[in-house]
Motif scaffolding. Structure first.
Motif, PDB file in Angstrom:
ATOM      1  N   MET A   1       0.872  -1.449   0.140  1.00 17.18           N
ATOM      2  CA  MET A   1      -0.152   0.105   0.183  1.00 17.18           C
ATOM      3  C   MET A   1       0.880   1.161  -0.218  1.00 17.18           C
ATOM      4  SD  MET A   1      -3.230  -0.584  -0.539  1.00 17.18           S
ATOM      5  CE  MET A   1      -2.926  -2.139  -1.111  1.00 17.18           C
ATOM      6  N   LYS A   2       1.881   1.234   0.678  1.00 12.53           N
ATOM      7  CA  LYS A   2       2.785   2.343   0.831  1.00 12.53           C
ATOM      8  C   LYS A   2       3.505   2.620  -0.728  1.00 12.53           C
ATOM      9  CE  LYS A   2       3.979   2.201   5.572  1.00 12.53           C
ATOM     10  NZ  LYS A   2       5.324   1.893   6.438  1.00 12.53           N
ATOM     11  N   VAL A   3       3.757   1.416  -1.395  1.00 14.27           N
ATOM     12  CA  VAL A   3       4.513   1.507  -2.610  1.00 14.27           C
ATOM     13  C   VAL A   3       3.344   2.211  -3.681  1.00 14.27           C
ATOM     14  CG1 VAL A   3       5.493   0.211  -4.507  1.00 14.27           C
ATOM     15  CG2 VAL A   3       5.969  -0.053  -2.338  1.00 14.27           C
ATOM     16  N   ASN A   4       2.353   1.471  -3.332  1.00 14.95           N
ATOM     17  CA  ASN A   4       1.293   2.072  -4.411  1.00 14.95           C
ATOM     18  C   ASN A   4       0.662   3.593  -4.183  1.00 14.95           C
ATOM     19  OD1 ASN A   4       0.518  -0.317  -5.461  1.00 14.95           O
ATOM     20  ND2 ASN A   4      -1.064  -0.918  -4.252  1.00 14.95           N
ATOM     21  N   LEU A   5       0.669   4.309  -2.822  1.00 14.09           N
ATOM     22  CA  LEU A   5       0.545   5.391  -2.493  1.00 14.09           C
ATOM     23  C   LEU A   5       1.582   6.417  -3.116  1.00 14.09           C
ATOM     24  CD1 LEU A   5      -0.968   5.467   0.968  1.00 14.09           C
ATOM     25  CD2 LEU A   5      -1.902   6.178  -1.165  1.00 14.09           C
ATOM     26  N   ALA A   6       2.962   5.924  -3.052  1.00 11.84           N
ATOM     27  CA  ALA A   6       4.191   6.466  -3.498  1.00 11.84           C
ATOM     28  C   ALA A   6       4.070   6.484  -5.059  1.00 11.84           C
ATOM     29  CB  ALA A   6       5.441   5.781  -3.182  1.00 11.84           C
ATOM     30  N   ALA A   7       3.486   5.639  -5.688  1.00 15.38           N
ATOM     31  CA  ALA A   7       3.391   5.585  -7.215  1.00 15.38           C
ATOM     32  C   ALA A   7       2.448   6.575  -7.637  1.00 15.38           C
ATOM     33  CB  ALA A   7       3.110   4.302  -7.657  1.00 15.38           C
ATOM     34  N   LEU A   8       1.170   6.573  -6.748  1.00 17.25           N
ATOM     35  CA  LEU A   8       0.116   7.556  -7.231  1.00 17.25           C
ATOM     36  C   LEU A   8       0.683   8.922  -7.063  1.00 17.25           C
ATOM     37  CD1 LEU A   8      -2.977   8.081  -7.674  1.00 17.25           C
ATOM     38  CD2 LEU A   8      -3.319   8.064  -5.263  1.00 17.25           C
ATOM     39  N   ALA A   9       1.337   9.272  -5.858  1.00 18.88           N
ATOM     40  CA  ALA A   9       1.772  10.641  -5.770  1.00 18.88           C
ATOM     41  C   ALA A   9       2.787  10.874  -7.003  1.00 18.88           C
ATOM     42  CB  ALA A   9       2.703  10.883  -4.522  1.00 18.88           C
ATOM     43  N   PHE A  10       3.514  10.099  -7.429  1.00 14.55           N
ATOM     44  CA  PHE A  10       4.492  10.394  -8.362  1.00 14.55           C
ATOM     45  C   PHE A  10       3.752  10.753  -9.585  1.00 14.55           C
ATOM     46  CE2 PHE A  10       7.357   9.154 -11.997  1.00 14.55           C
ATOM     47  CZ  PHE A  10       8.325   9.992 -11.640  1.00 14.55           C
ATOM     48  N   VAL A  11       2.788   9.774  -9.864  1.00 12.91           N
ATOM     49  CA  VAL A  11       1.850  10.069 -11.238  1.00 12.91           C
ATOM     50  C   VAL A  11       1.111  11.529 -11.094  1.00 12.91           C
ATOM     51  CG1 VAL A  11      -0.162   9.143 -12.409  1.00 12.91           C
ATOM     52  CG2 VAL A  11       2.001   7.640 -11.779  1.00 12.91           C
ATOM     53  N   LEU A  12       0.768  11.839  -9.880  1.00 17.22           N
ATOM     54  CA  LEU A  12      -0.026  13.238  -9.734  1.00 17.22           C
ATOM     55  C   LEU A  12       1.038  14.318 -10.023  1.00 17.22           C
ATOM     56  CD1 LEU A  12      -2.532  12.271  -6.600  1.00 17.22           C
ATOM     57  CD2 LEU A  12      -2.911  12.602  -9.226  1.00 17.22           C
ATOM     58  N   VAL A  13       2.108  14.000  -9.564  1.00 16.18           N
ATOM     59  CA  VAL A  13       3.244  15.019  -9.786  1.00 16.18           C
ATOM     60  C   VAL A  13       3.281  15.261 -11.233  1.00 16.18           C
ATOM     61  CG1 VAL A  13       5.675  15.810  -9.263  1.00 16.18           C
ATOM     62  CG2 VAL A  13       4.157  15.123  -7.433  1.00 16.18           C
ATOM     63  N   LEU A  14       3.514  14.087 -11.940  1.00 19.97           N
ATOM     64  CA  LEU A  14       3.739  14.185 -13.374  1.00 19.97           C
ATOM     65  C   LEU A  14       2.510  14.850 -14.089  1.00 19.97           C
ATOM     66  CD1 LEU A  14       5.430  10.931 -14.231  1.00 19.97           C
ATOM     67  CD2 LEU A  14       6.626  13.089 -14.293  1.00 19.97           C
ATOM     68  N   ILE A  15       1.485  14.669 -13.836  1.00 20.74           N
ATOM     69  CA  ILE A  15       0.333  15.134 -14.342  1.00 20.74           C
ATOM     70  C   ILE A  15       0.198  16.653 -14.062  1.00 20.74           C
ATOM     71  CG2 ILE A  15      -2.151  15.226 -14.235  1.00 20.74           C
ATOM     72  CD1 ILE A  15      -2.251  12.282 -13.818  1.00 20.74           C
ATOM     73  N   GLY A  16       0.533  16.982 -12.901  1.00 20.58           N
ATOM     74  CA  GLY A  16       0.755  18.498 -12.411  1.00 20.58           C
ATOM     75  C   GLY A  16       1.794  19.171 -13.408  1.00 20.58           C
ATOM     76  N   ALA A  17       2.849  18.863 -13.585  1.00 20.04           N
ATOM     77  CA  ALA A  17       3.916  19.485 -14.232  1.00 20.04           C
ATOM     78  C   ALA A  17       3.458  19.475 -15.556  1.00 20.04           C
ATOM     79  CB  ALA A  17       5.221  18.436 -13.953  1.00 20.04           C
TER      80      ALA A  17
END
Length: 105
Positions: A54-70
């Motif tokens: 779950m921690k790895v999934n949350l980290a991956a989700l955060a990374f994807v959201l940062v990429l989308i925001g950028a």
């Protein structure tokens, strides 16, 4: 005039046969049962493994959201620059927007 018979050989075009190492054979594939046994789990998943996943999934989700925001930020910046460039190229002088906050006197 005499024709030289070796003229076709002298032009530099030669075919060189390449011989591979025919003595070696590719390794035999490992049996599929041995590879899959290490991934099989008996019973339920341990709580530690679940938390880690779950921690790895949350980290991956955060990374994807940062990429989308950028990507959105970059697209907006390119749109604004294009709009300003089009304004300047048409010959206008007041292309840049100036944020003015009126102050009471």
């Amino acid at each position: 005039m005499s024709m030289n018979k070796s003229s076709s050989e002298d032009n530099g075009d030669r075919v060189i046969p390449l011989r591979g190492n025919r003595t070696s054979h590719p390794p035999a594939p490992a049996p599929a049962d041995d590879d899959l046994r290490r991934f099989e789990q008996e019973g339920a998943e341990s709580p530690e493994a679940y938390r880690h996943r779950m921690k790895v999934n949350l980290a991956a989700l955060a990374f994807v959201l940062v990429l989308i925001g950028a990507a959105v930020w970059m697209a907006d910046a390119m749109f604004t620059m294009r709009k300003n460039q089009d304004c300047v190229l048409t010959g206008r002088r007041t292309c840049a927007t100036v944020d003015y906050i009126p102050q009471a006197r």
